[in-house]
Design a protein around this motif. Structure first.
Motif, mmCIF file in Angstrom:
data_model
loop_
_atom_site.group_PDB
_atom_site.id
_atom_site.type_symbol
_atom_site.label_atom_id
_atom_site.label_comp_id
_atom_site.label_asym_id
_atom_site.label_seq_id
_atom_site.Cartn_x
_atom_site.Cartn_y
_atom_site.Cartn_z
ATOM 1 N N PHE A 260 -18.718 6.652 -16.360
ATOM 2 C CA PHE A 260 -17.302 6.210 -16.164
ATOM 3 C C PHE A 260 -17.054 5.757 -17.588
ATOM 4 O O PHE A 260 -15.811 5.841 -18.259
ATOM 5 C CB PHE A 260 -16.930 5.555 -15.124
ATOM 6 N N ALA A 261 -17.665 4.616 -17.921
ATOM 7 C CA ALA A 261 -17.357 3.653 -19.277
ATOM 8 C C ALA A 261 -17.342 4.667 -20.466
ATOM 9 O O ALA A 261 -16.611 4.624 -21.280
ATOM 10 C CB ALA A 261 -18.259 2.435 -19.130
ATOM 11 N N ALA A 262 -18.383 5.504 -20.452
ATOM 12 C CA ALA A 262 -18.647 6.523 -21.742
ATOM 13 C C ALA A 262 -17.575 7.583 -21.967
ATOM 14 O O ALA A 262 -16.987 7.639 -22.998
ATOM 15 C CB ALA A 262 -20.011 7.123 -21.844
ATOM 16 N N THR A 263 -17.014 8.219 -20.466
ATOM 17 C CA THR A 263 -16.133 9.058 -20.788
ATOM 18 C C THR A 263 -14.759 8.573 -21.184
ATOM 19 O O THR A 263 -13.930 9.072 -21.915
ATOM 20 C CB THR A 263 -16.111 10.072 -19.679
ATOM 21 N N GLN A 264 -14.549 7.427 -20.883
ATOM 22 C CA GLN A 264 -13.314 6.440 -21.198
ATOM 23 C C GLN A 264 -13.370 6.196 -22.463
ATOM 24 O O GLN A 264 -12.423 6.188 -23.266
ATOM 25 C CB GLN A 264 -13.348 5.597 -20.138
ATOM 26 N N ALA A 265 -14.486 5.650 -22.915
ATOM 27 C CA ALA A 265 -14.705 5.023 -24.380
ATOM 28 C C ALA A 265 -14.444 6.081 -25.543
ATOM 29 O O ALA A 265 -13.609 5.868 -26.317
ATOM 30 C CB ALA A 265 -15.924 4.487 -24.265
ATOM 31 N N PHE A 266 -15.091 7.435 -24.992
ATOM 32 C CA PHE A 266 -15.049 8.381 -25.891
ATOM 33 C C PHE A 266 -13.893 9.281 -26.016
ATOM 34 O O PHE A 266 -13.890 10.512 -26.628
ATOM 35 C CB PHE A 266 -16.277 8.985 -26.454
ATOM 36 N N GLY A 267 -13.302 9.020 -24.800
ATOM 37 C CA GLY A 267 -12.339 10.176 -24.197
ATOM 38 C C GLY A 267 -11.075 10.303 -24.951
ATOM 39 O O GLY A 267 -10.243 11.194 -24.777
ATOM 40 N N SER A 268 -10.700 9.219 -26.077
ATOM 41 C CA SER A 268 -9.463 9.240 -26.539
ATOM 42 C C SER A 268 -9.671 8.346 -27.799
ATOM 43 O O SER A 268 -10.592 7.357 -27.763
ATOM 44 C CB SER A 268 -8.073 8.784 -25.720
ATOM 45 N N THR A 269 -8.871 8.424 -28.744
ATOM 46 C CA THR A 269 -8.894 7.351 -29.842
ATOM 47 C C THR A 269 -8.752 6.045 -29.474
ATOM 48 O O THR A 269 -8.723 5.021 -30.403
ATOM 49 C CB THR A 269 -8.110 7.693 -31.166
ATOM 50 N N THR A 270 -8.264 5.955 -28.205
ATOM 51 C CA THR A 270 -7.831 4.377 -27.868
ATOM 52 C C THR A 270 -8.637 4.114 -26.676
ATOM 53 O O THR A 270 -8.496 3.034 -26.100
ATOM 54 C CB THR A 270 -6.345 4.402 -27.198
ATOM 55 N N GLY A 271 -9.806 4.649 -26.607
ATOM 56 C CA GLY A 271 -10.805 4.212 -25.605
ATOM 57 C C GLY A 271 -11.286 2.859 -25.720
ATOM 58 O O GLY A 271 -11.416 2.458 -27.069
ATOM 59 N N ASN A 272 -11.676 2.426 -24.883
ATOM 60 C CA ASN A 272 -12.403 0.855 -24.989
ATOM 61 C C ASN A 272 -13.729 0.880 -24.921
ATOM 62 O O ASN A 272 -14.546 1.091 -23.936
ATOM 63 C CB ASN A 272 -11.698 0.131 -23.440
ATOM 64 N N LEU A 273 -14.288 0.547 -26.260
ATOM 65 C CA LEU A 273 -15.607 0.714 -26.342
ATOM 66 C C LEU A 273 -16.450 -0.589 -25.671
ATOM 67 O O LEU A 273 -17.702 -0.457 -25.593
ATOM 68 C CB LEU A 273 -15.958 0.934 -27.942
#
Ligand code: ABC
Ligand code: CA
Length: 488
Positions: A260-273
């Motif tokens: 969940f964290a990785a798909t969110q982080a890399f899912g858009s240019t505003t993802g939260n790393l």
């Protein structure tokens, strides 16, 4: 038989038996119909070299036991999760001879085979609605006495009522998943004997266990032991502390919190790393074996494919690279290599055969994945296997949108700035000598582009983000010692 330590260096290709390969040509596969499309165990054999040549050394196949034959409101049991008789094989996938042949072909290639297994539920073959489940048609356990009382799990139960999660029923009144009474000692004995028998009979190397959080935790240790092999369980939840408890009762989990964290982080240019960094760090600290025996993935058959929500090639490459470079076993879901972009079930279960199984340069993700597989293998050889037991650490970056992961001898750097970055100066990753990753002036190779870099006199490294792509560095000397790869 292969245990968790034998598996920790493996790289797994997950496939749906019905959708990966077919050994006879039949009509087109209509994904929306949710019906059998004639993929089979012999069909896997025909395309096993395709998997091996991408650098994988293990496959995970669909459940192998006999399922219900009816066509329900949700179609047929082509996925294999609607078991009716665990003492028969699913004849749609082939015969016992065919399965034995597949296992032999896998082992001849020095690969491992993992089978998906379900304990939590069975499905009635005839009438199967909420009010009229015909228990007598459940061949293995033909009476209501073997099941928990009928009551569907409510969405609020998942955070509020663990007993309901364990003893309630999955599914709905269209397809009810009759919840096995795993508190009943006879049921427990039957399931433990069955798993030991199936792994021995077919020389299975590992099992992926379905719906683990839906069965009481203290059921699992004896079942895992009876299997005699590596066990990795599905606990579909994003809470690290919740999932961590299950790493005490089986070898590892499919690492959903990091998914969940990785798909969110890399899912858009505003993802939260930083959420990704925090999730990984917490999991390393709270899972029984850190992430070492768990599985890292960014797609599977239950979630929309990653490219369903973004077509940014840089983001896609970062997400895939992430799943191959951390402490957990990398798991690639079939079709990722061909850029499939299906959405939710059933659209994420496309047939692979229309692609023709190409492995050439015209398929950039195939090359990307092969390089990642080889890099992991070389890191293992070069480090005398310490790579597989060295916990990764993040190296803090000052610019936003960048992360760096040190897992000696490998350094992986990621970004979610994307391939359409328009800023004046591309951001750069900075690896200080204090990270102690490289010793003195060294040549290092980004194995994803084959570009050579030099570290400074004290082992520091600076690398620009090119096109938003990730980079995976190995010392140049690592590529020399590793025979039998054609990496860079
Ligand atoms: C069929 C249809 C679907 C239809 C569904 C009702 O029925 O195809 O279109 O929506 C198999 C088949 C499916 C089939 C199901 C049910 O059986 O493959 O096609 O769906 O008949 C495993 C397998 C999965 C398999 C089964 C059942 C279990 O991987 O392929 O499905 O053997 C739950 C289970 C999980 C299960 C998953 C499908 O359902 O826990 O084991 N997967 C929340 C809950 C989760 C829940 C999830 C989805 O919703 O906590 O427990 O998974 O319902 C996060 C939260 C999570 C939350 C997610 C959504 O968000 O942290 O907790 O998950 O942030
Ligand atoms: Ca249950």
């Amino acid at each position: 038989a292969a245990d968790a330590d034998a598996w920790r260096s493996r790289r797994i290709y997950q496939l749906l038996t019905d959708r990966f390969g077919r050994s006879v040509t039949t009509s087109a596969c209509d994904i929306s119909a949710r019906a059998y499309c004639t993929g089979s165990w012999l069909g896997i054999v025909d395309h096993l070299d395709y998997v091996r040549d991408m650098g994988f050394d293990a496959i995970w196949i669909s459940p192998i036991v006999s399922n219900i034959e009816s066509t329900t409101a949700y179609g047929q049991a082509f996925h294999g999760y609607w078991a009716n008789d665990i003492n028969q094989l699913n004849q749609h996938f082939g015969s016992a001879d065919d399965l034995n042949r597949l296992v032999k072909e896998v082992h001849d290639r020095k690969m491992y085979i993992m089978v998906d297994v379900v304990v939590n539920h069975f499905v009635a073959n005839s009438t199967n609605t909420s009010t009229t489940v015909d228990f007598s048609s459940i061949t293995t356990f033909p009476s209501a006495n073997f099941f928990h009382a009928e009551h569907f799990i409510q969405s609020t139960d998942y955070t509020q009522n663990q007993t309901a999660v364990e003893q309630g029923w999955l599914g709905d009144d269209k397809v009810a998943l009759a919840d096995l009474d795993t508190e009943n000692p006879d049921v427990v004995n039957t399931m433990n004997a069955w798993i030991g028998n199936i792994t021995k009979t077919y020389s299975i190397d590992g099992v992926r266990i379905d719906t683990v959080k839906h069965v009481r935790k203290d059921f699992w240790p004896a079942f895992a032991k009876a299997s005699g092999v590596y066990t990795i369980g599905e606990v579909l939840d994003n809470r690290v502390d919740y999932v961590a408890d299950y790493t005490k009762v089986i070898d590892g989990v499919l690492d959903y919190p990091t998914y969940f964290a990785a798909t969110q982080a890399f899912g858009s240019t505003t993802g939260n790393l930083s959420v990704l960094v925090d999730t990984v760090t917490q999991s390393q600290n709270s899972y029984q074996h850190g992430l070492f025996y768990s599985g890292s993935f960014i797609e599977n058959h239950d979630q929309p494919r990653f490219p369903n929500s973004t077509n940014n090639t840089a983001l896609i490459r970062n997400a895939i690279a992430w799943s191959f470079t951390n402490d957990a076993l990398p798991i690639l879901y079939y079709g990722q290599e061909q850029g499939f972009s299906g959405g939710n079930d059933p659209w994420n279960r496309e047939p692979l055969w229309p692609t023709g199984y190409p492995l050439g340069e015209e398929r950039p993700l195939v090359t990307h994945i092969r390089s990642l597989n080889q890099a992991r293998k070389i890191a293992g050889i070069f480090s005398n296997s310490s790579f597989y037991s060295t916990a990764s650490t993040f190296i803090p970056q000052s610019s936003s949108g960048l992360i760096a992961l040190s897992k000696p001898p490998m350094l992986s750097v990621f970004t979610n700035i994307g391939s359409n970055f328009t800023g004046k100066v591309p951001p750069k990753w900075t690896i200080p000598s204090s990270a102690k990753l490289f010793k003195g002036k060294k040549q290092v190779v980004d194995v994803l582009t084959c570009a050579y870099f030099k570290t400074d006199g004290s082992g520091g490294l600076i690398a620009y983000a090119d096109n938003g792509f990730p980079r995976v560095f190995l010392p140049a000397e690592a590529l020399d010692v590793a025979e039998n790869t054609d990496l860079c």
